[in-house]
Design a protein around this motif. Structure first.
Motif, short mmCIF file in Angstrom:
data_model
loop_
_atom_site.label_atom_id
_atom_site.label_comp_id
_atom_site.label_asym_id
_atom_site.label_seq_id
_atom_site.Cartn_x
_atom_site.Cartn_y
_atom_site.Cartn_z
N GLY A 45 -11.65 7.94 12.56
CA GLY A 45 -11.88 7.37 11.24
C GLY A 45 -11.35 8.25 10.11
O GLY A 45 -11.77 8.13 8.97
N LYS A 46 -10.37 9.09 10.42
CA LYS A 46 -9.81 10.01 9.43
C LYS A 46 -9.19 9.27 8.25
O LYS A 46 -9.46 9.58 7.09
N SER A 47 -8.32 8.30 8.56
CA SER A 47 -7.62 7.59 7.48
C SER A 47 -8.59 6.78 6.64
O SER A 47 -8.50 6.78 5.41
N THR A 48 -9.53 6.10 7.30
CA THR A 48 -10.50 5.29 6.58
C THR A 48 -11.33 6.17 5.65
O THR A 48 -11.53 5.86 4.47
N LEU A 49 -11.77 7.30 6.17
CA LEU A 49 -12.60 8.23 5.40
C LEU A 49 -11.86 8.73 4.16
O LEU A 49 -12.38 8.68 3.04
N MET A 50 -10.63 9.21 4.36
CA MET A 50 -9.90 9.78 3.22
C MET A 50 -9.47 8.68 2.26
O MET A 50 -9.47 8.89 1.05
N GLY A 51 -9.09 7.52 2.80
CA GLY A 51 -8.70 6.40 1.94
C GLY A 51 -9.87 5.98 1.05
O GLY A 51 -9.70 5.76 -0.15
N HIS A 52 -11.06 5.89 1.64
CA HIS A 52 -12.25 5.47 0.88
C HIS A 52 -12.60 6.52 -0.18
O HIS A 52 -12.91 6.20 -1.32
N LEU A 53 -12.50 7.79 0.22
CA LEU A 53 -12.79 8.87 -0.73
C LEU A 53 -11.82 8.83 -1.92
O LEU A 53 -12.23 8.92 -3.08
N LEU A 54 -10.53 8.63 -1.62
CA LEU A 54 -9.53 8.56 -2.70
C LEU A 54 -9.80 7.36 -3.60
O LEU A 54 -9.65 7.45 -4.82
N TYR A 55 -10.19 6.24 -2.99
CA TYR A 55 -10.49 5.05 -3.77
C TYR A 55 -11.70 5.29 -4.68
O TYR A 55 -11.65 5.02 -5.88
N ASP A 56 -12.76 5.86 -4.11
CA ASP A 56 -13.97 6.14 -4.90
C ASP A 56 -13.69 7.10 -6.06
O ASP A 56 -14.38 7.08 -7.07
N LEU A 57 -12.71 7.97 -5.88
CA LEU A 57 -12.40 8.94 -6.93
C LEU A 57 -11.40 8.38 -7.94
O LEU A 57 -10.93 9.09 -8.82
N GLY A 58 -11.05 7.11 -7.76
CA GLY A 58 -10.16 6.46 -8.72
C GLY A 58 -8.69 6.79 -8.52
O GLY A 58 -7.87 6.58 -9.41
N GLN A 59 -8.34 7.29 -7.33
CA GLN A 59 -6.93 7.63 -7.06
C GLN A 59 -6.11 6.40 -6.67
O GLN A 59 -4.89 6.46 -6.60
N VAL A 60 -6.80 5.30 -6.35
CA VAL A 60 -6.11 4.08 -5.98
C VAL A 60 -6.60 3.00 -6.93
O VAL A 60 -7.81 2.84 -7.07
N ASN A 61 -5.70 2.29 -7.58
CA ASN A 61 -6.23 1.32 -8.52
C ASN A 61 -6.72 0.05 -7.83
O ASN A 61 -6.38 -0.24 -6.69
N GLN A 62 -7.57 -0.68 -8.53
CA GLN A 62 -8.23 -1.88 -8.00
C GLN A 62 -7.24 -2.89 -7.47
O GLN A 62 -7.45 -3.51 -6.43
N LYS A 63 -6.12 -3.02 -8.22
CA LYS A 63 -5.14 -4.04 -7.86
C LYS A 63 -4.51 -3.71 -6.51
O LYS A 63 -4.37 -4.57 -5.64
N THR A 64 -4.14 -2.43 -6.33
CA THR A 64 -3.55 -2.00 -5.07
C THR A 64 -4.55 -2.20 -3.93
O THR A 64 -4.20 -2.70 -2.87
N MET A 65 -5.81 -1.83 -4.20
CA MET A 65 -6.83 -1.96 -3.17
C MET A 65 -7.03 -3.42 -2.79
O MET A 65 -7.17 -3.74 -1.61
N HIS A 66 -6.99 -4.28 -3.79
CA HIS A 66 -7.13 -5.72 -3.55
C HIS A 66 -5.99 -6.22 -2.66
O HIS A 66 -6.20 -7.01 -1.74
N LYS A 67 -4.79 -5.71 -2.94
CA LYS A 67 -3.61 -6.09 -2.15
C LYS A 67 -3.79 -5.65 -0.69
O LYS A 67 -3.55 -6.41 0.24
N TYR A 68 -4.25 -4.41 -0.51
CA TYR A 68 -4.48 -3.90 0.85
C TYR A 68 -5.52 -4.76 1.58
O TYR A 68 -5.39 -5.06 2.75
N GLU A 69 -6.54 -5.16 0.82
CA GLU A 69 -7.62 -5.95 1.43
C GLU A 69 -7.07 -7.28 1.92
O GLU A 69 -7.33 -7.69 3.06
N GLN A 70 -6.27 -7.93 1.05
CA GLN A 70 -5.71 -9.23 1.43
C GLN A 70 -4.74 -9.12 2.58
O GLN A 70 -4.79 -9.89 3.53
N GLU A 71 -3.87 -8.12 2.49
CA GLU A 71 -2.87 -7.95 3.55
C GLU A 71 -3.53 -7.64 4.89
O GLU A 71 -3.13 -8.16 5.93
N SER A 72 -4.54 -6.78 4.83
CA SER A 72 -5.18 -6.39 6.09
C SER A 72 -5.94 -7.57 6.69
O SER A 72 -5.98 -7.74 7.90
N ARG A 73 -6.52 -8.41 5.82
CA ARG A 73 -7.24 -9.58 6.32
C ARG A 73 -6.27 -10.55 6.99
O ARG A 73 -6.57 -11.12 8.03
#
Ligand code: GDP
Length: 457
Positions: A45-73
């Motif tokens: 769970g290394k990537s998930t952990l660091m990705g989530h941490l970066l997102y929570d710290l505002g390093q990834v914007n909402q729009k990009t995260m939304h795109k990842y969510e849709q693409e992954s779904r």
């Protein structure tokens, strides 16, 4: 001569005070810079952990995260949406694994952290090593799911190998994320059991107990990453720091700013004006505009015209900086990637032969005398042979267990002599950690990590 020797020592002491004062003046106000590598078994769970941490710290914007969510779904892998923050190419996404040492930055209260992400797949250990070679500290991620911790730890998993590897590359401080605790209902018993097993092993691997911290968390739900826990079950038994606080509490290694200047070149390009540029990490010392530098192994001299960090012009750069140097008075074709820029008064050693202490892994056939390898030393890649097997060592204590072994098999530690195909710029590990370590690879697989113990001139 006694007096001239004394003057030299006094001068170097004065210089040392000067550089440290200059460093404090230039950098005193900014946050300390820390380089962290993430290690652990594949799927921990290394990537998930660091990705989530970066997102929570505002390093990834909402729009990009939304795109990842849709693409992954869309491809039915929604659980990977945070992991995608760290992945870069579509191919990696299709395969559902992280391949490269992706770099990311984030801030804690007192530190600026550069993340060297390490993939967990067996084939990708070489990438992890190049990340670990630059790391100050490591984050070890283990999967707390029943059966999964055991797979990563006991049965040929990478948990042990990674931990041993980062320790042999000079990392002494470790945070251990006991991850996916959501899958075992935040069980204290499971957390304690895993921590206890790891404690025993990490101590054997050479980590001091006070330098290892265990953190319960879930990369997927984000529990205990950047904020105190909210999960009721976890709150009943844990009131320690969250992962971000643990990272903030790491000690920043001393930056050796008053040592002789060394920079290993990892890129060369034509600048906008006259002269040309080289870039790389300043391993030790400092460098000012207008100073003379020596390029090794050729020992040609050159002048520093300008200095940059990212695109910002600087008058001085220090150990730990990733810097670009504009050089003049030397031909561009006489400088290569893997060359070292150094202080002409106190240059690096140049030799094609050295002794080293190595740790061996991933071997399909044992190493014998004359074994051909590819030497990786900073950015340098050069053919070499293991020219002598001097002694085999006990991996934990370093004691000699056998003199002149006929071969070295997996997971052994040894003193060997390495003959490189031509002279290179190098240092003893005891003089300069950064230029005193190397890796050996065969057919694209890393088979050993080593420290230079004797340079044969
Ligand atoms: P890596 O190979 O170590 O980078 O692992 P990934 O981050 O790719 O995660 C591997 C799998 O575990 C994915 O399916 C994730 O969704 C899942 N996973 C990661 N972290 C957690 C967690 O904290 N809880 C649960 N339940 N699943 C997780």
């Amino acid at each position: 001569e006694g007096t001239s020797e004394e003057t030299k020592i006094i001068k170097s002491k004065e210089n040392k005070i000067d550089v440290e004062t200059q460093y404090k003046k230039e950098r005193g106000d900014s946050k300390e810079h820390l380089y962290m590598v993430v290690i652990g078994h594949v799927d921990a769970g290394k990537s998930t952990l660091m990705g989530h941490l970066l997102y929570d710290l505002g390093q990834v914007n909402q729009k990009t995260m939304h795109k990842y969510e849709q693409e992954s779904r869309k491809v039915g892998k929604q659980s990977f949406m945070y992991a995608w923050v760290l992945d870069e190419t579509g191919e990696e996404r299709n395969r559902g694994i992280t391949m490269d040492v992706g770099r990311s930055q984030f801030e804690t209260k007192s530190k600026h952290v550069t993340l060297l992400d390490a993939p967990g797949h067996k084939d990708f250990i070489p990438n992890m090593i190049s990340g670990a070679g630059q790391a100050d500290v490591a984050l070890l991620v283990v999967d707390a799911t029943r059966g999964e911790f055991e797979t990563g730890f006991d049965f040929g998993g990478q948990t042990r190998e990674h931990a041993l590897l980062v320790r042999s590359l000079g990392v002494t401080q470790l945070a251990v994320a006991i991850n996916k605790l959501d899958t075992v209902s935040w069980s204290k018993e499971r957390f304690d059991d895993i921590s206890q097993k790891l404690k025993v092993f990490l101590k054997q691997a050479g980590f001091r107990e006070g330098d290892v911290t265990f953190v319960p968390c879930s990369g997927l739900t984000g529990q205990n990453l950047v904020d105190k826990p909210t999960e009721n079950e976890l709150l009943t038994w844990y009131n320690g720091p969250c992962l971000l606080e643990v990272i903030d509490n790491f000690r920043t290694p001393e930056r050796p700013v008053s040592k002789p200047f060394r920079l290993s070149i990892n890129d060369i390009f034509k600048g906008t004006g006259s002269g040309f540029c080289v870039s790389g990490r300043v391993e030790t010392g400092s460098l000012n505009v207008g100073e003379r530098v020596m390029v090794c192994p050729s020992r040609e001299l050159s002048m520093v015209k300008s200095l940059y960090i990212e695109d910002l012009s600087q008058t001085v750069v220090f150990a730990g900086d990733q810097a670009t140097v504009t050089l003049s008075g030397i031909e561009m074709q006489n400088v290569s990637i893997g060359n070292v820029l150094c202080d002409p008064q106190n240059p690096v050693q140049v030799s094609a032969k050295f002794q080293a202490r190595i740790v061996v892994f991933n071997l399909t056939i044992p190493i014998t005398k004359g074994f051909s390898v590819i030497l990786h030393h900073q950015s340098l890649v050069e053919p070499a042979v293991v020219s002598k097997l001097i002694s085999q060592l006990n991996r934990s204590t370093g004691e000699v267990v056998k003199k002149h072994p006929r071969f070295l098999s997996n997971n052994t530690s040894a003193i060997v002599e390495i003959q490189v195909s031509r002279p290179i710029a190098l240092e003893l590990y005891s003089d300069c950690k950064e230029l005193g370590r190397f890796m050996l690879r065969v057919g694209g697989v890393t088979i050993a990590a080593g420290l230079i113990t004797k340079i044969i001139l």
